[in-house]
Write a protein that holds these residues in place. Structure first.
Motif, PDB file in Angstrom:
ATOM      1  N   THR A  78      -2.552   8.297  -7.804  1.00 25.09           N
ATOM      2  CA  THR A  78      -3.632   8.379  -6.825  1.00 25.09           C
ATOM      3  C   THR A  78      -3.102   8.794  -5.458  1.00 25.09           C
ATOM      4  O   THR A  78      -3.677   9.649  -4.787  1.00 25.09           O
ATOM      5  CB  THR A  78      -4.347   7.023  -6.720  1.00 25.09           C
ATOM      6  N   MET A  79      -1.997   8.203  -5.035  1.00 29.67           N
ATOM      7  CA  MET A  79      -1.427   8.539  -3.732  1.00 29.67           C
ATOM      8  C   MET A  79      -0.894   9.974  -3.705  1.00 29.67           C
ATOM      9  O   MET A  79      -1.009  10.658  -2.694  1.00 29.67           O
ATOM     10  CB  MET A  79      -0.319   7.557  -3.352  1.00 29.67           C
ATOM     11  N   LEU A  80      -0.324  10.440  -4.824  1.00 29.27           N
ATOM     12  CA  LEU A  80       0.132  11.830  -4.881  1.00 29.27           C
ATOM     13  C   LEU A  80      -1.036  12.796  -4.761  1.00 29.27           C
ATOM     14  O   LEU A  80      -0.959  13.794  -4.030  1.00 29.27           O
ATOM     15  CB  LEU A  80       0.897  12.096  -6.180  1.00 29.27           C
ATOM     16  N   VAL A  84      -1.811  16.758  -3.040  1.00 28.74           N
ATOM     17  CA  VAL A  84      -2.709  17.770  -3.577  1.00 28.74           C
ATOM     18  C   VAL A  84      -3.835  18.081  -2.598  1.00 28.74           C
ATOM     19  O   VAL A  84      -4.253  19.231  -2.462  1.00 28.74           O
ATOM     20  CB  VAL A  84      -3.258  17.337  -4.954  1.00 28.74           C
ATOM     21  N   SER A  85      -4.311  17.075  -1.859  1.00 24.00           N
ATOM     22  CA  SER A  85      -5.410  17.302  -0.920  1.00 24.00           C
ATOM     23  C   SER A  85      -5.024  18.256   0.206  1.00 24.00           C
ATOM     24  O   SER A  85      -5.884  18.910   0.787  1.00 24.00           O
ATOM     25  CB  SER A  85      -5.899  15.981  -0.338  1.00 24.00           C
ATOM     26  N   SER A  86      -3.746  18.383   0.502  1.00 21.87           N
ATOM     27  CA  SER A  86      -3.331  19.306   1.560  1.00 21.87           C
ATOM     28  C   SER A  86      -3.495  20.769   1.139  1.00 21.87           C
ATOM     29  O   SER A  86      -3.489  21.654   1.981  1.00 21.87           O
ATOM     30  CB  SER A  86      -1.885  19.035   1.977  1.00 21.87           C
ATOM     31  N   ALA A 137      -5.137  11.554   5.847  1.00 19.40           N
ATOM     32  CA  ALA A 137      -6.531  11.110   5.800  1.00 19.40           C
ATOM     33  C   ALA A 137      -6.930  10.750   4.375  1.00 19.40           C
ATOM     34  O   ALA A 137      -7.656   9.779   4.143  1.00 19.40           O
ATOM     35  CB  ALA A 137      -7.451  12.195   6.354  1.00 19.40           C
ATOM     36  N   GLY A 138      -6.436  11.513   3.392  1.00 14.45           N
ATOM     37  CA  GLY A 138      -6.713  11.215   1.989  1.00 14.45           C
ATOM     38  C   GLY A 138      -6.134   9.882   1.563  1.00 14.45           C
ATOM     39  O   GLY A 138      -6.790   9.088   0.886  1.00 14.45           O
ATOM     40  N   VAL A 139      -4.897   9.615   1.971  1.00 12.67           N
ATOM     41  CA  VAL A 139      -4.247   8.343   1.631  1.00 12.67           C
ATOM     42  C   VAL A 139      -4.994   7.175   2.273  1.00 12.67           C
ATOM     43  O   VAL A 139      -5.269   6.170   1.616  1.00 12.67           O
ATOM     44  CB  VAL A 139      -2.762   8.355   2.064  1.00 12.67           C
TER      45      VAL A 139
END
Length: 123
Positions: A20-22, A27-29, A91-93
């Motif tokens: 989830t953190m990866l 990946v969100s970047s 921000a995703g984390v």
């Protein structure tokens, strides 16, 4: 049917957390900053024009009636930390952590309320 051992359960949750953190942080970047389908549909019929005061919409489209969201100035608005470029992963984390904490708190409260023995009325 056998239940998974405590070690297996912890391994599953640890692997789930890492994955989830990866996804949230790395990946969100790579996500596109281009308008998505909804943005494109609401802008149909308008033209975005750069003016001295910023961008302006000209024409007739649904986006003409849009208003600023009340959380536009929040620290994680626009999938970035305080609007800074390159902070989408952070921000995703933060978003994942907040979601897990809130959902975990709600599920914990529900589980506790169901685990309590019900008292009989009128005893």
């Amino acid at each position: 049917m056998t239940r998974p051992s405590g070690g297996r359960r912890w391994f599953f949750w640890a692997a789930f957390a890492v994955a989830t953190m990866l996804i949230a942080g790395v990946v969100s970047s790579f996500a596109s900053s281009s308008p998505d389908g909804l943005d494109s549909a609401t802008l149909r019929g308008c033209e975005i024009v750069e003016t001295g005061a910023g961008e302006e919409l000209r024409g007739e489209c649904i986006a003409q009636h849009a208003q600023e969201h009340p959380l536009t100035s929040s620290p994680l608005a626009d999938y970035a930390v305080e609007g800074r470029d390159g902070t989408g992963g952070a921000a995703g984390v933060v978003g994942v952590l907040v979601t897990v904490l809130v959902a975990g708190g709600v599920f914990w409260a529900i589980a506790r309320s169901r685990a309590r023995p019900k008292s009989s009325v009128g005893e």
